[in-house]
Design a protein around this motif. Sequence first.
Motif, short mmCIF file in Angstrom:
data_model
loop_
_atom_site.label_atom_id
_atom_site.label_comp_id
_atom_site.label_asym_id
_atom_site.label_seq_id
_atom_site.Cartn_x
_atom_site.Cartn_y
_atom_site.Cartn_z
N PHE A 9 -3.21 11.17 -3.30
CA PHE A 9 -4.52 10.86 -2.74
C PHE A 9 -4.41 9.74 -1.71
CE2 PHE A 9 -4.81 11.86 -7.25
CZ PHE A 9 -5.74 12.89 -7.29
N ILE A 10 -5.39 9.71 -0.82
CA ILE A 10 -5.59 8.54 0.05
C ILE A 10 -7.07 8.20 0.02
CG2 ILE A 10 -5.86 9.96 2.14
CD1 ILE A 10 -4.53 7.62 3.69
N THR A 11 -7.37 6.91 -0.10
CA THR A 11 -8.76 6.44 -0.13
C THR A 11 -8.98 5.46 1.00
OG1 THR A 11 -8.93 6.69 -2.54
CG2 THR A 11 -10.52 5.24 -1.48
N PHE A 12 -9.98 5.74 1.82
CA PHE A 12 -10.39 4.83 2.89
C PHE A 12 -11.65 4.08 2.45
CE2 PHE A 12 -8.21 8.23 5.25
CZ PHE A 12 -7.27 7.46 5.95
N THR A 13 -11.72 2.81 2.79
CA THR A 13 -12.89 2.01 2.50
C THR A 13 -13.45 1.44 3.80
OG1 THR A 13 -12.04 1.39 0.32
CG2 THR A 13 -13.80 0.03 1.23
N GLU A 49 -11.79 -0.04 7.06
CA GLU A 49 -11.29 -1.41 6.99
C GLU A 49 -9.99 -1.52 6.20
OE1 GLU A 49 -14.48 -3.63 5.33
OE2 GLU A 49 -15.80 -3.37 7.08
N LYS A 50 -9.80 -0.63 5.23
CA LYS A 50 -8.57 -0.64 4.45
C LYS A 50 -8.36 0.73 3.84
CE LYS A 50 -10.80 -2.47 0.25
NZ LYS A 50 -10.76 -3.53 -0.78
N PHE A 51 -7.17 0.92 3.27
CA PHE A 51 -6.87 2.20 2.64
C PHE A 51 -5.92 1.95 1.47
CE2 PHE A 51 -2.96 1.65 4.85
CZ PHE A 51 -2.01 2.42 4.18
N GLU A 52 -5.80 2.96 0.62
CA GLU A 52 -4.80 2.92 -0.45
C GLU A 52 -4.31 4.34 -0.74
OE1 GLU A 52 -6.04 2.24 -4.55
OE2 GLU A 52 -8.13 2.25 -3.88
N PHE A 53 -3.01 4.46 -1.01
CA PHE A 53 -2.44 5.71 -1.51
C PHE A 53 -2.47 5.67 -3.03
CE2 PHE A 53 0.22 5.43 2.52
CZ PHE A 53 -0.42 6.48 3.16
N ALA A 54 -2.42 6.86 -3.64
CA ALA A 54 -2.29 6.95 -5.10
C ALA A 54 -1.54 8.22 -5.44
CB ALA A 54 -3.66 6.94 -5.78
N VAL A 55 -0.71 8.15 -6.48
CA VAL A 55 0.02 9.32 -6.95
C VAL A 55 -0.15 9.44 -8.46
CG1 VAL A 55 2.21 8.06 -7.18
CG2 VAL A 55 2.23 10.56 -6.91
N ASN A 56 -0.39 10.63 -8.94
CA ASN A 56 -0.48 10.91 -10.38
C ASN A 56 0.64 11.85 -10.79
OD1 ASN A 56 -2.74 9.33 -10.67
ND2 ASN A 56 -4.19 11.02 -10.90
N GLN A 97 0.82 -1.22 0.00
CA GLN A 97 0.00 0.00 0.00
C GLN A 97 0.85 1.27 0.00
OE1 GLN A 97 -0.22 -2.58 2.20
NE2 GLN A 97 -2.25 -2.67 3.14
N ASN A 98 2.11 1.14 0.44
CA ASN A 98 2.96 2.33 0.56
C ASN A 98 3.73 2.67 -0.72
OD1 ASN A 98 2.29 2.70 3.30
ND2 ASN A 98 3.85 1.24 3.95
N ARG A 99 3.57 1.87 -1.77
CA ARG A 99 4.36 2.11 -2.98
C ARG A 99 4.17 3.50 -3.56
NH1 ARG A 99 3.14 -3.74 -5.83
NH2 ARG A 99 4.55 -5.01 -4.53
N PRO A 100 2.93 4.02 -3.66
CA PRO A 100 2.78 5.38 -4.20
C PRO A 100 3.46 6.44 -3.34
CG PRO A 100 0.70 4.18 -4.32
CD PRO A 100 1.62 3.36 -3.46
N LEU A 101 3.38 6.28 -2.02
CA LEU A 101 4.04 7.23 -1.13
C LEU A 101 5.55 7.17 -1.30
CD1 LEU A 101 3.96 9.27 1.22
CD2 LEU A 101 3.82 7.32 2.80
N TYR A 102 6.08 5.97 -1.38
CA TYR A 102 7.51 5.78 -1.61
C TYR A 102 7.92 6.36 -2.97
CZ TYR A 102 11.87 3.34 -2.77
OH TYR A 102 13.15 3.05 -3.17
N ALA A 103 7.09 6.15 -3.98
CA ALA A 103 7.41 6.64 -5.32
C ALA A 103 7.50 8.16 -5.35
CB ALA A 103 6.37 6.15 -6.32
N LEU A 104 6.57 8.83 -4.69
CA LEU A 104 6.58 10.29 -4.67
C LEU A 104 7.81 10.82 -3.94
CD1 LEU A 104 5.37 13.08 -5.16
CD2 LEU A 104 3.98 12.76 -3.10
N LEU A 105 8.05 10.30 -2.73
CA LEU A 105 9.19 10.80 -1.95
C LEU A 105 10.51 10.53 -2.67
CD1 LEU A 105 8.06 9.67 1.61
CD2 LEU A 105 8.05 12.00 0.70
#
Length: 615
Positions: free
Chosen positions: A341-345, A213-220, A167-175
């Motif tokens: 972005f961050i999305t919570f479900t 219950e879960k989340f996801e990061f996203a980077v554009n 789940q942390n890949r987009p955050l890692y990619a941006l940084l």
Amino acid sequence: MNRATLDPENRLLYGDSLQAPPGYRFDAGVATTFSLDFETALAVPVSLALFAADNREEILQHPIALLEGAERISGRLAVFAEAGQIHAGLAQQSRLCSLLEKVIVEVQAPGEGSFHPKIWALRFKPLDEEGDDVLRVLVLSRNLTRDRSWDIAVRLDGRRTRQPKAQNRPLYALLSALPDLAVSPVPDEQRALTSELAEDMRYAEWSLPDACEKFEFAVNGLGGRPWQPPECTRIGVVSPFCDDDALSMLAGKARRSAEILISRPDQLACIAAETLDDFAHVAVLDEMAEREDGEEAISGALEGLHAKIIVAEHSWDTRLTLGSGNATKPAFISGRNVEFFITFTGKTSKLGSIEAILGENGFGRLTRAYVPGELAAADASERAAERVLLDARRALARGCLSIRCEADVTEGPGNWRMWLIPPAGGIALANINRVRVWPITRGEGHSRDAQASLEAGEALDLGVVALADVTRFLAIEMKERATGQSVLFSTGLPIEGLPAERDAAIMRSVINDRKTFLRYLRLLLTALGDPFAAALAADGSGSGAGWAMAVADDEPLLEELVRALCAKDGRLDAVDRLMTRLTEANTEGADPIPEEFRVLWQTFRAVLEESGNGE
């Protein structure tokens, strides 16, 4: 997180979000923002390393806190901002702003759009040096400015594990990408800091809010297909800026209905009627909600709506997306903007429905129905002028200019002449008919007409300034030819010949008398992790006659020094740094260090060195 999470009564203060948890201290941080202003950026180190405050103005009243905050975070904080989007003013800025030269890194989006993400990646270490570090990520819609708009923020705390988390890949990619987006060379220290925190975030396991219950990061904006919210049953959108393409795309994600669109009236005035008809209810922020009761408008501060929210229902679940992206083509379709972005479900019964989150019982109670035609769309000439100014701003801010400094004794010792150096071929500034520049530490009265020099590629004499006023931050004002529309901004340029003793001169300009020295000393000897004591020291409470007497009779101060020695937490190093810096700053004026303390400190250090206990 529950149904009331986005209730307007739930406030998350920026300063509190940056404060270390109890028993911890700030260790490292990386932030991203589209725009920033110097005052807010100066207040951040205080919130990170010393104490939080209810508002920025409260911190700005304490120059010694600003100085020590900058000293404590030196080398441990990097702020990446869109090149040319640093706010500037006509009045001279505090000399302390120059200490941000080691913090602020200006960048550009790889797709020639805007660098628009607003996140913080933070690491805190335990005061007792035992136990795990605490990691924190903030995902915001707010820039690092004095903006008073309605924004939204998410704070997640966690710890580093032994395995990277998908789940942390987009955050890692941006940084990881940040240093390579810079418009000027990035110092090795900032590269190493950013890489280190990126690795921490890659391995982080986060504690989720309630009902999620879960989340996801996203980077554009870093390559690949832009992220878009997946298909859903119903959708609601909050976006201060929007266009037809993105709104149609978002409405099309809902198989049953697009329920709510909340935006700004000036933006909705530019949207086609058929696009707005895709949404069952279109609203704008009620004017009564733009400020608290009794609050007055602040000159230059943005107000209104700035939050970006997408609420999507699918089956029994709600997906709540927050972050930096507006409902625009560059953010969601072309991918030209860098966005995060961050999305919570969670179950709709717990996380909330669109109506519960954006309706009358949630954020929607701050809104009113939009009336088509209530505000005219922006004139085409105004939009064209804005584009001309944006192109010129980017041309000047994206790595083509530099500054050269050289000693100048013609007006007395301690003065330096600054030169603005354009590229050899000059810079084409189409449809611009005025450019003025000046060092931010000197203000508009020190401005120089720069357009001819910039276009001809000739060095421009910026005048002579005192050592403490030497800075790599310039204010630049430009005027568009056809409409007379103007823009004022700041940018930090590579600087050649920066005097090594400049920072010491800035410190000496703040600590310029005995009383201020004693207050600063008290702040340095405050125990780490004690924000209340630090705030008292910065305010000067209890720092008058008692501390003056302490210097005179030595004993109370000696007790404080011994206590700091036993703590072995770096406080004595900070005192040593203070003494060294003030000694280095050979400026005019009385010596602010009381002779009694100078003797006490020399004796204390000599005893430590003889005993082998020096820090």
